[in-house]
Design an enzyme around this catalytic site. Structure first.
Site, PDB file in Angstrom:
ATOM      1  N   GLY A  26       0.785  -1.156   0.239  1.00  0.00           N
ATOM      2  CA  GLY A  26      -0.254   0.050  -0.240  1.00  0.00           C
ATOM      3  C   GLY A  26       1.033   0.844   0.032  1.00  0.00           C
ATOM      4  O   GLY A  26       0.220   2.518  -0.983  1.00  0.00           O
ATOM      5  N   ASP A  28      -5.370   1.350  10.538  1.00  0.00           N
ATOM      6  CA  ASP A  28      -6.976   1.532  10.559  1.00  0.00           C
ATOM      7  C   ASP A  28      -6.986   0.638  12.022  1.00  0.00           C
ATOM      8  O   ASP A  28      -7.070   1.898  13.519  1.00  0.00           O
ATOM      9  CB  ASP A  28      -7.234   0.033   9.717  1.00  0.00           C
ATOM     10  CG  ASP A  28      -8.962   0.298  10.158  1.00  0.00           C
ATOM     11  OD1 ASP A  28     -10.098   0.577  10.159  1.00  0.00           O
ATOM     12  OD2 ASP A  28      -9.268  -1.019   9.593  1.00  0.00           O
ATOM     13  N   LYS A  41      -7.224   6.464  10.318  1.00  0.00           N
ATOM     14  CA  LYS A  41      -8.826   6.308  11.072  1.00  0.00           C
ATOM     15  C   LYS A  41      -8.618   6.002  12.085  1.00  0.00           C
ATOM     16  O   LYS A  41      -8.633   5.399  12.530  1.00  0.00           O
ATOM     17  CB  LYS A  41      -9.127   4.907  10.479  1.00  0.00           C
ATOM     18  CG  LYS A  41      -9.552   5.512   8.778  1.00  0.00           C
ATOM     19  CD  LYS A  41     -10.366   3.931   8.290  1.00  0.00           C
ATOM     20  CE  LYS A  41     -10.785   3.326   7.012  1.00  0.00           C
ATOM     21  NZ  LYS A  41     -11.012   2.362   6.653  1.00  0.00           N
ATOM     22  N   ARG A  72      -5.449   0.741  -7.546  1.00  0.00           N
ATOM     23  CA  ARG A  72      -3.763   1.038  -6.204  1.00  0.00           C
ATOM     24  C   ARG A  72      -3.726   2.320  -7.432  1.00  0.00           C
ATOM     25  O   ARG A  72      -3.140   2.670  -6.540  1.00  0.00           O
ATOM     26  CB  ARG A  72      -2.914  -0.195  -5.840  1.00  0.00           C
ATOM     27  CG  ARG A  72      -3.268  -0.442  -5.180  1.00  0.00           C
ATOM     28  CD  ARG A  72      -1.351  -1.418  -5.038  1.00  0.00           C
ATOM     29  NE  ARG A  72      -2.284  -2.798  -4.454  1.00  0.00           N
ATOM     30  CZ  ARG A  72      -1.893  -3.278  -2.592  1.00  0.00           C
ATOM     31  NH1 ARG A  72      -2.260  -2.086  -2.155  1.00  0.00           N
ATOM     32  NH2 ARG A  72      -2.410  -4.347  -2.114  1.00  0.00           N
TER      33      ARG A  72
HETATM   34  P1  IMP Z   1      -4.652  -2.349  10.581  1.00  0.00           P
HETATM   35  O1  IMP Z   1      -4.232  -3.407  10.582  1.00  0.00           O
HETATM   36  O2  IMP Z   1      -6.575  -2.713  11.281  1.00  0.00           O
HETATM   37  O3  IMP Z   1      -4.107  -1.040  11.465  1.00  0.00           O
HETATM   38  O4  IMP Z   1      -4.704  -2.206   9.260  1.00  0.00           O
HETATM   39  C1  IMP Z   1      -3.632  -2.145   8.104  1.00  0.00           C
HETATM   40  C2  IMP Z   1      -3.837  -1.994   7.009  1.00  0.00           C
HETATM   41  O5  IMP Z   1      -5.080  -2.599   6.049  1.00  0.00           O
HETATM   42  C3  IMP Z   1      -3.577  -1.088   5.904  1.00  0.00           C
HETATM   43  O6  IMP Z   1      -1.868  -0.875   6.227  1.00  0.00           O
HETATM   44  C4  IMP Z   1      -3.707  -1.362   4.704  1.00  0.00           C
HETATM   45  O7  IMP Z   1      -3.249  -2.454   3.821  1.00  0.00           O
HETATM   46  C5  IMP Z   1      -5.467  -1.820   5.305  1.00  0.00           C
HETATM   47  N1  IMP Z   1      -6.442  -1.152   5.171  1.00  0.00           N
HETATM   48  C6  IMP Z   1      -7.281  -0.789   6.668  1.00  0.00           C
HETATM   49  N2  IMP Z   1      -8.864   0.151   6.002  1.00  0.00           N
HETATM   50  C7  IMP Z   1      -8.723   0.182   4.560  1.00  0.00           C
HETATM   51  C8  IMP Z   1      -9.046   1.332   3.874  1.00  0.00           C
HETATM   52  O8  IMP Z   1      -9.946   1.717   4.676  1.00  0.00           O
HETATM   53  N3  IMP Z   1      -8.762   0.565   2.279  1.00  0.00           N
HETATM   54  C9  IMP Z   1      -8.086  -0.293   1.652  1.00  0.00           C
HETATM   55  N4  IMP Z   1      -7.000  -0.448   2.799  1.00  0.00           N
HETATM   56  C10 IMP Z   1      -7.519  -0.694   4.091  1.00  0.00           C
HETATM   57 MG    MG Z   2      -4.151  -3.825   1.738  1.00  0.00          MG
END
Ligand code: IMP
Ligand code: MG
Length: 172
Positions: A41, A100, A128, A162
């Site tokens: 990403g 996230d 987020k 992407r």
């Molecule tokens: P976390 O571990 O829940 O913080 O998720 C992080 C990863 O989830 C990021 O590096 C993204 O690859 C993916 N992710 C989280 N939210 C989104 C979104 O709204 N769109 C696309 N990918 C997301």
């Molecule tokens: Mg992803």
């Protein structure tokens, strides 16, 4: 048909990157800065950020997967590619597309702290913040959002979108 609602345009992204890069350049002036991009990403954000910095920088990548093809975090983080550069004596900034729940980046921060760098900070294009499930602090970000699944500027849904130059709220 999926619906794409614009969240931020490529022009607005550019302006935010210039501001962020000047802040980081000021904060890390005279230090050995290493940007570690979290694949896949962060590849677009990192390349824009690195070129907007006014200080020298080293770059490496790590690959972590947690989501698979789903829209929700599995919570299980797997490191599938590690960095090659030695972290000793380096000030590290972990560069993510989006934070996230915070599970991925918390795991990575702890992992990199164990490699004894001078410091580790977090930089995410999108924060987020309301969805955080860890006490992690995002040190640098360009955009704070509350909810919605975003695509574009490196962010994917099942490996698609992407390449979009702006960021969009995807409604399936
Ligand atoms: P976390 O571990 O829940 O913080 O998720 C992080 C990863 O989830 C990021 O590096 C993204 O690859 C993916 N992710 C989280 N939210 C989104 C979104 O709204 N769109 C696309 N990918 C997301
Ligand atoms: Mg992803």
């Amino acid at each position: 048909m999926p619906e794409f609602i614009s969240v931020i345009t490529k022009e607005e992204i550019h302006k935010k990157i210039v501001i962020l890069a000047s802040k980081i350049s000021e904060d890390y002036h005279g230090r050995n800065l290493l940007l570690i991009g979290v694949l896949k990403g962060a590849f677009i954000f990192l390349s824009d950020l690195a070129r907007a910095l006014t200080i020298p920088v080293q770059i490496d990548f790590v690959r972590a997967s947690s989501y698979g093809d789903s829209m929700v975090s599995s919570g299980k983080i797997e490191l599938t590619h590690d960095v090659q550069i030695d972290l000793k004596g380096k000030h590290v900034i972990l560069v993510e597309d989006i934070v996230d729940s915070g599970k991925t980046i918390s795991y990575l921060k702890d992992y990199f702290l164990s490699k004894e760098p001078e410091s580790v900070k977090i930089c995410a294009f999108v924060d987020k913040y309301e969805r955080r499930e860890t006490d992690l602090n995002v040190d640098y970000s360009c955009l704070m959002t509350k909810e919605g699944f975003l695509v574009g500027y490196g962010l994917d849904y099942a490996e698609n979108y992407r390449e979009l130059q702006g960021i969009y709220h995807l409604k399936l």
